[in-house]
Design an enzyme around this catalytic site. Structure first.
Site, PDB file in Angstrom:
ATOM      1  N   HIS A 131     -41.420  45.345  19.291  1.00 47.60           N
ATOM      2  CA  HIS A 131     -41.861  46.562  19.979  1.00 47.60           C
ATOM      3  C   HIS A 131     -43.374  46.720  19.843  1.00 47.60           C
ATOM      4  CE1 HIS A 131     -40.799  50.353  21.831  1.00 47.60           C
ATOM      5  NE2 HIS A 131     -41.858  50.816  21.218  1.00 47.60           N
ATOM      6  N   CYS A 137     -44.837  31.854  36.131  1.00 46.05           N
ATOM      7  CA  CYS A 137     -44.513  33.258  36.367  1.00 46.05           C
ATOM      8  C   CYS A 137     -43.815  33.892  35.180  1.00 46.05           C
ATOM      9  CB  CYS A 137     -43.685  33.417  37.632  1.00 46.05           C
ATOM     10  SG  CYS A 137     -42.091  32.589  37.536  1.00 46.05           S
TER      11      CYS A 137
HETATM   12  C1  PEP Z   1     -38.736  33.194  33.202  1.00 40.82           C
HETATM   13  O1  PEP Z   1     -37.642  32.796  32.809  1.00 40.82           O
HETATM   14  O2  PEP Z   1     -39.818  32.914  32.651  1.00 40.82           O
HETATM   15  C2  PEP Z   1     -38.817  34.064  34.386  1.00 40.82           C
HETATM   16  C3  PEP Z   1     -39.969  34.371  34.935  1.00 40.82           C
HETATM   17  O3  PEP Z   1     -37.665  34.572  34.865  1.00 40.82           O
HETATM   18  P1  PEP Z   1     -36.858  35.759  34.159  1.00 40.82           P
HETATM   19  O4  PEP Z   1     -37.698  36.309  33.055  1.00 40.82           O
HETATM   20  O5  PEP Z   1     -36.574  36.733  35.249  1.00 40.82           O
HETATM   21  O6  PEP Z   1     -35.634  35.048  33.662  1.00 40.82           O
END
Ligand code: PEP
Ligand code: MG
Length: 544
Positions: A184, A480
């Site tokens: 957290h 991402c």
């Molecule tokens: C990931 O796994 O890094 C991702 C971007 O997808 P999610 O966090 O939605 O599983």
């Protein structure tokens, strides 16, 4: 001067006197009362100090609602009936601390019995009691200190309740003895843009008021430093803050190498807020499907996707097809009963059992794309093989959508990145899941957090393999997952050949400033250095 090391979880430098979150003091054994009048005075002085402290905090805060709440609490501590009950207790032979405790207990019972609004105030009474008891015992009041000047906050770990009291104008940095990169404390620190070090053993042994400096990238804490050291670190932090605030435009290294800075969104509302982003690097479509017992229809999907595409007109939107299962269970898919849901039928694998869910979604994306002016790219989650990628790309192209890609979330896919790029147009690395599957460490288990650290050299090596494949094929390879939002890591990722970073919009300015501070050659040198590190701490140190 002494040096301690923890895990840096929120980048930036900070310095100042260290103050700890004080615990609620335990009641001592009852003591005999020799001088009743002096004991009453001691108890009243403690209550008066609590009232005065709340008043000072109310005066200082800029938030009118918070000020009102603090003043209401102060009035409760200033209640003559409370003082009367305390005095009666002391006159009956109880010491000041126990008389305060008993008077609050009586008040509490009365509030509870009254029900309604008063019953909701018992938490405030408990807080007041803890404060008055602490002052009476000569201890600091429990909770986050409010000294009225900048300081570095130390704690075992921060509870969500502590965070409400955390004033970013006073707290310049955080150090906790426990916790990991996903605790957290770490999440809060990143959200507030506060430099933070967690898992720093020994921090609670530092005396309150000792001058310390911390580096939220390397996890280094120095205690017993001079006022000049603190001033130098504070000046440097202000310089970095100014660089972040003044950064603008697309993501670039200082010599102009482009790294697109994109936003992760879940809805049109998120997209509308991502004004600084060059596009969307991950549109998580699950939001529309959550809590549904039936799949949302084609028209509903078209509307939801079009909202994002419209908000991002003229920009890139990478939309991800449904990523259900494991940490994102969806009721309408009835996936109960898998012994290991993270290793089960999730992500693209669902299309094996329910192909119509994917084809409907692709049709909806294609229709929405026609009705808006965004550059729509489509990708699938949880892809493990070239065959899966090829099949998905064919479906995307059949739906009339030109750009098909896959996420790299499984080590098998990272190892075959170049082959995957033979059948799709782009890759996007989901470092959250890629860490989970590389380290066999459940991303939802906080105690395994150090394995899920994006600075783990094994994870970076897999990213490097994907980056190299992107360079060789001339195709886009982005990130991402959470790793994309760490400003200290951004130059490393650029050096590994990553062409876009997608993150929560809030994280974007700091990442942009970090990229702009290095040439591409420097990024490449940093990338080579981290690949040679033995562990995340060494990797961070090499970069800092
Ligand atoms: C990931 O796994 O890094 C991702 C971007 O997808 P999610 O966090 O939605 O599983
Ligand atoms: Mg994922």
């Amino acid at each position: 001067m002494a040096e301690l090391t923890g895990i840096g979880v929120s980048t930036g430098l900070a310095g100042g006197p260290l103050l700890r979150i004080a615990a609620v003091p335990a009641l001592p054994e009852p003591a005999p009362v020799a001088d009743t009048a002096a004991e009453v005075e001691r108890a009243f002085a403690a209550l008066a100090e609590v009232v005065a402290d709340l008043g000072r905090r109310a005066d200082r805060t800029k938030d009118a609602t918070v000020a009102e709440v603090l003043r209401a609490e102060a009035m409760m501590a200033d209640d003559p009936m409370l003082r009367e009950a305390v005095q009666e207790g002391i006159e009956a032979g109880t010491d000041a601390v126990h008389a305060i405790d008993a008077a609050f207990a009586t008040h509490r019972a009365a509030f509870e019995a009254a029900g309604g609004y008063l019953a909701e105030r018992v938490a405030d009474l408990d807080d007041l009691r803890d404060r008055a008891v602490a002052v009476c015992l000569g201890r600091p009041m429990p909770g986050v200190p409010q000294p009225g000047h900048p300081y570095v906050l130390a704690a075992r770990d921060l509870a969500p309740a502590d965070t409400a009291d955390l004033d970013p104008e006073q707290v310049v940095g955080l150090i906790t003895a426990d916790g990991g990169p996903t605790s957290h404390t770490a999440i809060l620190a990143r959200a507030l843009g506060l430099p933070a070090v967690v898992s720093c053993k020994g921090v609670l042994d530092i005396e309150d008021g000792t001058l310390v400096t911390l580096d939220g990238s390397t996890g280094r804490v120095e205690s017993g430093v001079s006022a000049e050291d603190v001033a130098a670190v504070t000046a440097k932090a202000a310089e970095v803050k100014a660089a972040v605030e003044n950064s603008s435009g697309p993501g670039r290294t200082s010599d102009g190498h482009a790294v697109a800075l994109l936003a992760n969104v879940g809805s049109g509302k998120d997209a509308a807020k991502a004004t600084e982003a060059e596009g969307v690097g991950l549109f998580r479509t699950e939001l529309l499907f959550l809590d549904r017992t039936r799949e949302p229809g084609l028209d509903e999907q078209v509307t939801a996707y079009r909202e994002v595409f419209t908000a991002m007109a003229g920009r890139r939107v990478v939309i991800r097809t449904l990523d259900a299962g494991a940490d994102k269970p969806l009721p309408f898919l009835h996936q109960d009963g898998e012994p290991n849901p993270a290793l089960g039928v999730r992500g693209l694998r669902i299309a094996r059992q329910r192909p119509e869910v994917l084809t409907t979604q692709l049709a909806a994306i294609a229709q929405a794309a026609m009705q808006a002016d965004a550059d729509v790219w489509v990708m699938a989650p949880m892809v493990s093989t070239v065959a899966e990628a090829a099949e998905f790309a064919a479906l995307v192209h059949d739906a009339g959508l030109p750009k098909a890609g896959v996420m790299i979330e499984v080590p098998a896919a990272a190892l075959r990145a170049e082959r995957l790029l033979g059948v799709v147009d782009f890759l996007s690395i989901g470092t959250n899941d890629l860490s989970q599957y590389t380290f066999a460490a459940d991303r939802q288990v906080g105690t395994l957090a150090e394995l899920l650290d994006p600075w783990q050299p094994a994870l970076l090596q897999l990213i490097a393999a994907c980056g190299a494949a992107g360079k060789k094929t001339g195709k886009s390879v982005g990130i991402c997952g959470e790793a994309a939002s760490d400003p200290a890591l951004a130059p490393v990722l650029a050096g590994l050949g990553i062409s876009s970073l997608s993150m929560s919009a809030r994280a974007l300015p700091a990442v942009r400033a970090a990229l702009a501070a290095h040439t591409l050659a420097e990024c490449q040198r940093l990338a080579a250095a981290v690949l040679d590190a033995d562990d995340p701490a060494q990797a961070r140190k090499l970069v800092s």
